[in-house]
Enzyme design. Structure first.
Site, PDB file in Angstrom:
ATOM      1  CG  HIS A 141      41.285  37.824  38.275  1.00  0.00           C
ATOM      2  ND1 HIS A 141      42.666  37.921  37.320  1.00  0.00           N
ATOM      3  CD2 HIS A 141      41.839  36.761  37.577  1.00  0.00           C
ATOM      4  CE1 HIS A 141      43.169  37.063  36.786  1.00  0.00           C
ATOM      5  NE2 HIS A 141      41.885  36.892  36.735  1.00  0.00           N
ATOM      6  CB  CYS A 192      44.057  39.519  34.069  1.00  0.00           C
ATOM      7  SG  CYS A 192      44.269  41.368  35.615  1.00  0.00           S
ATOM      8  CG  HIS A 236      41.793  33.287  33.937  1.00  0.00           C
ATOM      9  ND1 HIS A 236      41.932  34.033  34.961  1.00  0.00           N
ATOM     10  CD2 HIS A 236      42.074  32.621  34.157  1.00  0.00           C
ATOM     11  CE1 HIS A 236      42.683  32.605  36.347  1.00  0.00           C
ATOM     12  NE2 HIS A 236      43.092  31.575  35.304  1.00  0.00           N
TER      13      HIS A 236
END
Length: 357
Positions: A319, A271, A331
């Site tokens: 994240h 990510c 993402h």
């Protein structure tokens, strides 16, 4: 944002089963009607069991994400420490060359004194019969004394510098070894968590996997609906900066590429690898990990975010996705998934940061 970009986002979010809530804020979340999916025959009890599996998978992948951030942070530190050790080695080589030159100068001065019989300059002046020679010699004596003191001082400083370089290099090596151990520990944990998640999923039958995927979609859709129901999208009107547009273009061009922990492209990403490389491509370096992105970059209100900003998720900032407009992010989700577009509110938002503030 032009209609072409809006079309791209709408199409991608449709694939993610979230186009309804992204396009129409306030639309009520609805469970699919019976018969609308291959898993329509699943019972509430079966769904409850699958929800427990989903919760377990979420925890395993979250723990893997935490370990991935630790791995990436250790790797970044190790890279900096390695570069510092190389720089210290260069300084040590140059310092040793300088010390050798200074020693030669000191040796030449000692040889000159030997050629004059070892008498100090003051004694040689007293033996002179020529007043002018005495005055000239006095000036040379003062210059010589200053030069000798300067030479001794420079020799001392150079030796001290070399000793400090060696001390610094030793400390850097210790830090480097500590970070290597941290990387190894994080790597072990990542593999353990991902392996456990994969084994858990492998125990599911095909229809159970399909239903599990449906439940994941529904959970994301429900969260996105709740986020949009707050009216937040009506307040988000920020325009992307020039670099922000470049970062978005890079990130969206990676759609479909696999997630891989610790990866920064060009074939796979995690990510924060995706977001950091997108901004690097835009000519603006940012921290490597989502946690450092959260710590170091400027925080902005959700209502003020604009395309290119980074949305940080979960209480521990494990994240990150890039906002691309229209209530959506791009993402790299987790192992087994690919870079994709989803709703910005589909996960618990910690906050928003702006790389080019």
């Amino acid at each position: 944002m032009g209609t072409g970009r809006r079309g791209l986002i709408a199409m991608a979010v449709t694939v993610a089963c979230a186009v309804t809530v992204l396009a129409v804020p306030g639309t009520a979340f609805a469970v699919p009607e019976p018969g609308s999916s291959p898993s329509a025959s699943s019972t509430p009890a079966a769904d409850k069991d699958l929800e427990a599996v989903r919760a377990k998978l979420d925890k395993l992948y979250h723990d893997a994400a935490v370990a991935t951030d630790s791995y990436n942070a250790a790797e970044e530190k190790a890279d900096k420490q390695s570069a510092a050790i190389v720089e210290l080695a260069k300084k040590t080589v140059e310092g040793q060359k300088k010390l050798d030159r200074l020693k030669k100068r000191a040796g030449a001065a000692a040889a000159a004194q030997y050629r004059t019989g070892g008498l100090p300059d003051e004694a040689q002046l007293l033996l002179s019969d020529d007043p002018q020679e005495f005055l000239d010699g006095a000036d040379r004596t003062m210059q010589g004394e200053r030069a000798a003191k300067g030479l001794i001082g420079e020799l001392t400083r150079t030796q001290q510098d070399l000793a400090q370089y060696a001390k610094d290099a030793s400390a850097r090596w210790k830090d480097l070894e500590a970070n290597r151990k941290a990387k190894d520990a994080a790597r072990t944990k990542i593999k353990k968590q991902i392996s456990a998640a994969e084994k858990l999923e492998d125990r599911l039958a095909k229809k159970e996997k399909e239903r599990l995927a449906k439940l994941e979609e529904q959970a994301a859709l429900k969260a996105q609906t709740a986020w949009l129901d707050s009216g937040v999208l009506d307040e988000i009107k920020g325009k992307a900066s020039a670099r922000g547009r470049e970062a978005v273009a890079y990130a969206t061009a990676q759609i479909g590429k696999p997630y891989e922990w610790g990866a920064e492209g060009p074939r796979t990403y995690d990510c924060s690898g995706l977001t950091s490389q997108a901004w690097a491509d835009a000519g603006h370096a940012i921290p490597r990990t989502s946690q450092e992105q959260w710590k170091q970059l400027k925080h902005v209100d959700v209502k003020d975010m604009r395309p290119g900003d980074l949305v940080i998720y979960f209480h521990d900032a494990t994240h990150v996705g890039m906002y691309i407009g229209d209530g959506a992010i791009v993402h790299a989700p987790r192992p087994g998934r690919t870079v994709t577009i989803t709703g910005a509110g589909s996960m618990p938002i910690l906050g928003v940061v702006r790389p080019d503030a």
